[in-house]
Design a protein around this motif. Structure first.
Motif, PDB file in Angstrom:
ATOM      1  N   ASN A  57      -4.035 -14.261  29.071  1.00  0.00           N
ATOM      2  CA  ASN A  57      -3.415 -14.080  27.807  1.00  0.00           C
ATOM      3  C   ASN A  57      -2.409 -13.056  27.526  1.00  0.00           C
ATOM      4  OD1 ASN A  57      -4.323 -16.520  26.962  1.00  0.00           O
ATOM      5  ND2 ASN A  57      -6.229 -15.624  25.958  1.00  0.00           N
TER       6      ASN A  57
ATOM      7  N   HIS B 231       0.872 -14.439  19.475  1.00  0.00           N
ATOM      8  CA  HIS B 231      -0.203 -13.898  19.774  1.00  0.00           C
ATOM      9  C   HIS B 231      -1.532 -14.538  18.792  1.00  0.00           C
ATOM     10  CE1 HIS B 231      -3.431 -10.596  19.084  1.00  0.00           C
ATOM     11  NE2 HIS B 231      -3.618 -10.809  20.505  1.00  0.00           N
TER      12      HIS B 231
ATOM     13  N   LEU C  90      -2.390 -18.064  20.464  1.00  0.00           N
ATOM     14  CA  LEU C  90      -3.115 -18.079  21.273  1.00  0.00           C
ATOM     15  C   LEU C  90      -4.820 -18.752  20.876  1.00  0.00           C
ATOM     16  CD1 LEU C  90      -2.335 -14.873  23.360  1.00  0.00           C
ATOM     17  CD2 LEU C  90      -1.859 -17.388  23.910  1.00  0.00           C
TER      18      LEU C  90
ATOM     19  N   GLU D 262      -6.727 -21.916  22.581  1.00  0.00           N
ATOM     20  CA  GLU D 262      -7.945 -21.545  23.099  1.00  0.00           C
ATOM     21  C   GLU D 262      -8.669 -22.928  22.319  1.00  0.00           C
ATOM     22  OE1 GLU D 262      -9.951 -18.043  22.410  1.00  0.00           O
ATOM     23  OE2 GLU D 262      -8.789 -16.855  23.923  1.00  0.00           O
TER      24      GLU D 262
ATOM     25  N   LYS E 276       0.725 -20.536  29.844  1.00  0.00           N
ATOM     26  CA  LYS E 276       1.119 -21.225  28.378  1.00  0.00           C
ATOM     27  C   LYS E 276       2.586 -20.808  28.169  1.00  0.00           C
ATOM     28  CE  LYS E 276      -3.224 -19.941  28.059  1.00  0.00           C
ATOM     29  NZ  LYS E 276      -3.758 -18.398  28.465  1.00  0.00           N
TER      30      LYS E 276
END
Lengths: 141, 1301
Positions: free
Chosen positions: A13, A37, A40, A44, A83
């Motif tokens: 990440n 951010h 993310l 997940e 990602k």
């Protein structure tokens, strides 16, 4: 649909590549950073609890991750847990369209990562990758 | 109503409705540290069991509660600061639990100058809380006058006992009683209210009914319905419904959820009936609360008293207390407070687990859904947001991160709804609360985003900068623990915590954004300490992402902030800007100072204790294990209390600016001593004795300094375990504590999959610090300084001057001027001490011991070892040479044992030195040239032994002789390595055996046989009166005395001796070659003379011809004296072993060999061996110290010259001699010419004519009683031949035979 930000996020990440595609969009880059951010978390969630049936193929495209007031974040995850995230403006984007964009983006990443001088999981500084992303993603695709 | 700024309360949970708000108000001036202590005493009782309350409860009327849980229930308090409690509560009409129902005043009597005025002030404060039922004023540390005074006008005053009188435990016990009484009175008041409550008291026009800040503008349909329900009956019912809701709230606060549920049910029905939607929703919500609490009580989820007691005041980092009382209080709680965050019963893993089991979730869901529906219809957004937040917190506690999706959706809707809130503060609170709840379910990133939005919103809406700063700081803090309740008392305690970086560091831009926002708002708010913290954090952790100009400006900001800060604030408790420190290792002490596990035998039981078995099957394994354990011990760093230890760290400066560190000092924490109870340790910590003494340094770091190794020092002053916590750095006007940072990840670590290694942040947060940063400190040990004292020629000076000057004295102890002390160099141990010896020399050294420590040495032992291989420090040229074998050293250990204990030398008194004699025999080897030998003197010693060892003390060695009495002690081992240069000296060149008559004929000046013989015998005979009694008696005793035979033999011997020619004597001829390669010139301008001394046991008859051929030396500096004498070896420990007790067997063997034909090789070999065994030549170095007593010659440096058996055998074989070795032997010396006397020595000298052209003097004289010597003085560089014959002498029969010479 206008793409405003493209980002590559590594396995841990950590950001590998971050680029605002808006002309003069550096002012908003911190906001984009926050949004990507935050998205993310959604990645997940989607990866750990995929909402698909047992027969479904594993799909890299993650779909809409996080809608904010002005923007929407779409995501794509590669087999190596890289990602790819794109922020689009508030217009509704079709999933097929987004898949195509992400495939191009992924191809560009694969090309950049295949460079023997590139160490995996380190920030992407390739100018070629940068120009590819800018050229292919900035105009409406 | 106009002053309402905020409706939504922070930190609401499903249990908030059961908490009684209590305002805690300090009256007058209360010093902060005392206030913290008193607050700790009060907030410990956030949950009070009803069972404890019951004994204080006086039932004045019939209780309104039907289901009051006296045994299982509890009352809960929420303590608020004055500021929070006095904030207007617009929803107090809707929720009773929003009111402040009790007040506690805190009065610190020593600070209150006038007590009565302070109490009046308290009463004034109380008037600001009209809803308060219970009022107490806690007066701490009252004066005696106050205690005895009559106080009828102070009904609410509670005096606490002074700490000095009763101690802290009494204070705590008192606080517990007072709080139980407080709860009981509050319960009584609540009951009274319940009994007197009536619908008439209820207002129908509250804030929740009318305010446009609470409700959206009503629609036409609502207006219609309002009129529809506005008749008298409806109003009465509505009042009744609202009254029931208030009674339900009160019952819940009193701790009876079952009663509350009953009231809530009625209220919900009535309110729904009267279309009172807000109250319906509130009643349903209250019902949910009561259900939750009921199941808490039913399932026993509330913590029992024991675990509750363990939970204490918030464990936020507090500044080190200056007051010992507070320190003691904190020390008492320190072990128990680990792991628990709050004292509320609504937290913790067991609580939530029990709640999860109780199936209350379904009911709560339904009730909250109904409540939300009702409130949505009314459009009371603040209530809706509050309910969503409460429900989300409940879900987060129940399911943790599993509820992330549901909670996330809920929070999305909360944020969306919150945007429509009319009040700015409410909007902000919604964002922050949503962020906190997202943090509870593990969405840390979304939390950061929401908080960032809150900061931006706060900035845009022009709120005070300090409030914005609080949000910004919160964004940096880690999310709360979902299992624990929020830290609601942080506001109460008002502790300033440093800016904590809670955001994960892998997304640097986001983190930098958060820190920058803290920095900017802190600058605007003029919070200098926060400015400093934020700037330091940026520089410390994101230096690589910052431009050089930004780094410079941050450094300037730091300096400016430090300048603006108060003096107290300049001592920062948290970490600061670079330099970064990386811990490498605790260096073990150098070898002589290192504590060792010693196996010292008790003094009386010296020597190895062996079992009955020669071979032990387990011996090897035990040895291996011991060696492995020893190796482990060597690796582990152990320090000694009170002495300096070193720590190796790496220091780096990642900034592009140069940094000047004014003071860098190692910081360590005394964790404890495993042998002492924790409480005693805490008490020990209070005694004011510091546990660590540091040794600061100043540094100058150039820009972008890579990690550079630095050794820092510090002294641990107590026994136990120490943890190196970091360093205290003073720079840029501030002082801070820098903790260890992790070394940079290697490429391999970077390339590893992220899942396989724990993230760096986890490792750095590991409690207790890095494992390597711990060091064990043992108790104080004595420190001996061994110094080798050797006669001047033995030391080779000026070759390695540093080895002589460096001392092993640790810093902090007085330095000694030890010339020969082993140097404690940092690597590879002490350098060997260069010494020189002549081959075959017997060196008399001494070791001087002085105790430089503070503890007496009670046991000590000196061991010696000859190192077979050259140490690593030896140069290549030395390595190529063969190492001399056969170096022997004898230590006067008994002297050392007698000198114990060695008391420490005090600073004023001159150091007492103990002398331990050493005797070193350097080997006589055949090879030519210089040789090297490495010796190690190992000195093991320890201080007073622990009491455990008393059973194995030497007091009772006889009681348990079979068991080994050795015990392992902690002591020190000091090694004195010696590098011995063996220089060539006298050497036996060849041996020839002559017939006795040939030997006699070799001395031309012999005129007559008889006088000559007598002259020969004179020196010995003078001595022989005493000597044979000592030397020969054992031999004679071995044989049964056979006087007749013996006499016959003696008579024959005398006859043979007196005969002119002796045919049957063996003659041994020695050639002594002096290899004159002594170091000359520089070191020894006047080389002393060499004294050769020959010792022949009395039981041998032989003629020895010794050729001392002195080869040419570089400088002809002096004379050489060859002296031969009878050996007098009184002290076996200090003499040559060759002459100890082996005479019988050797003499017998010689006799056997002698009687046999010498042609037989075996006989010849035996004879040669016997001759070598029996015959030894001694020589002396130095001016002949022959004037003193005979025993004194053992203390002079003497050399020993051995005969080679092969050479003797070679001499024996070609000459078929029949050796006659009679039982009685005597020595005859061929003293040829009487000497005229020597100026240095008044004894007469005898000139000896040697081969060649030299003139030699042979000094034959008697000295003392038992030794006869004669010497030969000759010049160096000339060959000298000495012949001596050993002949018969029946001295035993005729002791005075030769006295008349």
């Amino acid at each position: 649909m206008v793409l405003v930000c493209a980002s590559v996020v590594g396995r841990a990440n950590n950001p590998l590549y971050f680029r605002s595609l808006l002309p003069g969009g550096d002012a908003e880059i911190l906001k984009f950073q926050y949004i990507v951010h935050c998205a993310l978390d959604a990645v997940e969630e989607k990866v750990t609890s995929p909402q698909r049936r047992s027969g479904d193929a594993v799909e890299s495209y993650l779909g809409l991750l996080y809608p904010t007031e002005d923007y929407r974040v779409y995501g794509y995850i590669s087999n190596t847990r890289i990602k790819l995230m794109l922020i689009v403006d508030d217009h509704v984007a079709r999933d097929d369209e987004m898949r195509q964009v992400f495939k191009k983006f992924h191809q560009a990443y694969v090309d950049a990562a295949s460079n023997p001088f590139y160490t995996a999981n380190t920030p992407l500084t390739s100018k070629r990758f940068d120009s590819t992303v800018t050229a292919k993603l900035t105009p409406r695709t | 109503m106009t002053s309402v700024q905020r409706i939504i309360e922070p930190g609401l949970t499903a249990f908030s409705a059961a908490e009684i708000h209590v305002a805690v108000v300090p009256i007058g001036l209360v010093p902060q540290e005392f206030l913290d202590q008193y607050l700790g005493l009060i907030t410990k009782h956030r949950q009070v069991d009803l069972g404890n309350v019951r004994s204080f409860y006086k039932e004045s009327q019939k209780s309104p509660f039907k289901f009051f849980p006296w045994k299982t229930g509890s009352m809960h308090f929420r303590f608020l600061s004055e500021e929070a409690a006095s904030r207007p509560q617009p929803l107090a009409g809707l929720h009773v639990h929003r009111k402040t129902l009790a007040i506690i005043g805190i009065l610190h009597c020593p600070a209150a100058t006038e007590f009565k005025r302070a109490y009046v002030r308290f009463e004034q404060v109380c008037r600001a809380y009209p809803d308060a039922f219970a009022i107490r004023c806690f007066a701490f540390e009252p004066s005696d006058m106050l205690v005895t005074a009559n106080k009828p006008d102070m009904p609410n005053l509670v005096l606490f006992p002074p700490v000095r009188a009763g101690g802290l435990q009494q204070l705590e016990g008192h606080a517990e009683v007072v709080m139980h009484d407080f709860a009981a009175s509050l319960l009584g008041e609540l009951e009274k209210w319940m009994l007197t409550a009536s619908p008439a008291m209820v207002s129908l026009n509250t804030f929740a009914d009318s305010s446009d800040k609470f409700l959206v503008p009503s629609t036409i349909a609502e207006e219609v319905s309002k009129r529809l329900y506005n008749d008298e009956e409806m109003i009465r019912k509505r009042r009744y419904g609202r009254c029931q809701k208030a009674m339900g709230d009160t019952a819940l606060l009193a701790g009876s959820p079952a009663d509350a549920a009953e009231h809530y049910n009625t209220a919900a029905e009535l309110c729904r009936l009267t279309n009172d939607l807000v109250w319906t929703s509130a009643a349903l919500e209250g019902l949910a609360h009561s259900k939750v609490l009921e199941s808490c009580i039913a399932s026993g989820a509330l913590r029992d008293r024991t675990s509750f007691d363990a939970a204490t005041t918030p464990s936020s980092p507090s500044p080190s207390p200056r007051n010992p009382r507070i320190a003691l209080l904190q020390a008492e709680h320190a072990p128990a407070s680990v792991g628990s965050h709050t004292s509320s019963g609504f937290a913790g893993r067991p609580f939530w687990h029990a709640l999860r089991q109780s199936n209350v979730e379904h009911d709560v869901r339904t009730l909250f859904a109904d409540a939300r529906q009702a409130v949505r219809r009314k459009g009371a957004i603040p209530l809706l947001v509050e309910q969503d937040l409460k429900f989300a917190r409940f879900l987060a506690g129940l399911h943790g991160s599993k509820a992330r999706k549901e909670v996330g959706d809920l929070m999305n809707s909360v944020v969306e709804t919150g945007a429509a809130l009319p009040l700015t503060e409410d909007k902000l609170m919604t964002l922050m609360e949503a962020a906190q709840v997202m943090g509870l379910v593990g969405s840390a990133r979304k939390r950061v985003l929401l908080l960032w939005q809150a900061i931006e919103f706060s900035r845009v809406s022009e709120r005070p900068n300090i409030s914005t700063l609080q949000i910004a700081r919160k964004a940096l803090e880690p999310p709360d623990d979902p299992l624990e309740g929020g830290d609601e008392e942080a506001e109460l305690f008002r502790r300033k915590t440093p800016v904590a970086p809670g955001v994960p560091r892998h997304w640097a831009a986001v983190r930098c954004g958060c820190i920058e926002s803290v920095l900017n708002t802190a600058i605007l708010a003029a919070q200098h300490s926060d400015v400093w913290d934020a700037a330091a954090l940026l520089l410390r952790e994101h230096c690589s992402e910052l431009l050089p100009s930004r780094q410079e400006s941050l450094l300037n900001t730091l300096a400016a902030a430090a300048h603006q800060m108060g003096i107290d604030d300049r001592q920062r408790s948290g970490p600061g800007p670079p330099p970064l420190l990386i811990f490498c290792r605790c260096l073990p002490l150098p070898e002589p100072l290192r504590p060792q596990e010693l196996q010292i035998l008790p003094t009386n039981a010296r020597g190895p204790q062996e079992g009955p078995f020669i071979y032990s099957a387990f011996g090897d394994r035990q040895q291996q294990q011991q060696a492995a354990a020893e190796g482990m011990r060597q690796q582990e760093a152990r320090w000694v209390a009170g002495e300096m230890g070193s720590v190796e760290i790496e220091i780096s400066n990642p900034t592009t600016m140069q940094m000047k560190v004014d003071r860098l000092a190692l910081e360590a924490e005394h964790v404890g001593d495993p042998s002492i109870a924790p409480r005693d340790q805490a008490l020990g910590a209070l005694q004011g004795t510091p546990s660590w003494r540091t040794h600061p340094v100043a540094l100058f770091l150039p820009p972008e300094t890579p990690p550079t190794k630095v050794v820092l020092k510090g002294a641990a002053l107590r026994k136990g375990l120490y943890v190196m916590t970091g360093c205290s750095i003073t720079s840029l006007g501030a002082t801070w504590r820098q903790k260890w940072s992790l070394p940079a990840a290697t490429l391999g670590q970077k390339l590893q999959p992220s899942g396989s290694v724990p993230p760096l942040s986890v490792q750095i947060m590991e409690s207790g610090g890095l494992a390597e940063a711990r060091v064990t400190v043992v108790q104080s040990l004595p420190l001996l300084e061994p110094r080798l004292h050797a006669p001047p020629p033995s030391l080779v000076p000026a070759t390695q001057p540093e080895s002589d000057s460096v001392s092993n004295t640790p810093e902090g102890t007085p330095k000694s001027s030890a010339a020969a002390a082993p140097s404690a160099s940092k690597s590879g141990g002490p350098k060997p001490l260069p010494m020189a010896a002549l081959k075959g020399q017997v060196l008399h050294w001494a070791m001087l011991l002085s105790n430089a420590g503070s503890i007496p040495v009670t046991s000590a032992d000196v061991q010696l070892s000859v190192v077979a291989s050259a140490p690593a420090s030896a140069s290549g040229s030395q390595l190529r040479r063969p190492l001399a074998q056969g170096v022997q050293v004898t230590v006067g250990s008994q002297l050392l044992a007698r000198a114990l204990p060695l008391l420490p030398s005090h600073s004023g008194a001159p150091s007492r030195k103990t002398q331990v004699p050493l005797l070193l025999y350097s080997p006589q080897v055949v090879s030519q040239g210089e040789e090297m030998a490495w010796l190690e003197l190992r000195l093991e010693y320890s201080g007073p032994r622990p009491a455990l060892s008393s059973p194995s003390s030497p007091a009772s060695p006889d009681s348990a002789p079979s068991t080994p009495t050795s015990t392992s002690y902690l002591g020190r081992r000091s090694t004195v390595p010696i590098q011995l240069r063996l220089m060539p000296s006298l050497q036996v060149k060849g041996v020839a055996l002559l017939e006795h008559h040939e030997a006699i004929q070799a001395f031309p000046p012999r005129q007559e046989q008889q006088p000559d013989t007598q002259e020969q015998l004179r020196p010995y005979l003078q001595n022989g009166q005493h000597q044979p009694q000592q030397r020969a008696e054992p031999l004679w005793n071995d044989r049964p005395p056979d006087s007749s035979g013996e006499d016959a033999v003696m008579a024959a011997a005398q006859e043979a001796m007196s005969a002119p020619t002796i045919r049957h004597c063996c003659v041994v001829e020695d050639a002594l070659v002096y290899g004159a390669r002594l170091p000359s010139g520089k070191g020894h301008p006047t080389r002393p003379q060499h004294l050769c001394r020959k010792t022949i046991p009395a039981q041998q008859q032989a003629t020895v011809a010794a050729f001392a051929a002195a080869l040419r030396p570089p400088q002809d500096t002096g004379d050489k004296v060859v002296q031969q004498s009878l050996s007098q070896e009184s002290d076996p420990g200090l003499s040559c072993r060759r002459h100890q007790g082996g005479n019988v067997a050797a003499g017998q063997a010689a006799r056997d060999g002698g009687m046999q034909s010498s042609r037989q090789p075996s006989g010849a070999a035996t004879a040669a061996a016997t001759i070598c065994q029996q015959l030894a030549l001694f020589w002396c170095l130095g001016t002949p110290p022959l004037q003193g007593a005979a025993t004194a010659d053992l203390e002079v440096e003497a050399g020993m010259l051995l005969l080679e058996p092969a050479a003797v055998q070679a001499a024996l074989l070609p000459r078929p001699l029949s050796l006659l070795l009679p039982p009685a032997l005597s020595i005859a010396f061929h003293a040829v010419v009487p000497s005229p006397g020597h100026p240095d020595n008044q004894a007469p000298y005898v000139l000896l004519q040697g081969a060649g052209e030299s003139k030699a003097e042979l000094a034959g004289r008697s000295s003392g009683q038992s030794t006869a010597r004669w010497g030969m003085r000759c010049r160096l560089g000339e060959a000298v031949e000495v012949q001596c014959s050993v002949g018969w002498h029946p001295h035993r029969c005729h002791p005075a035979a030769g006295c008349h010479g």
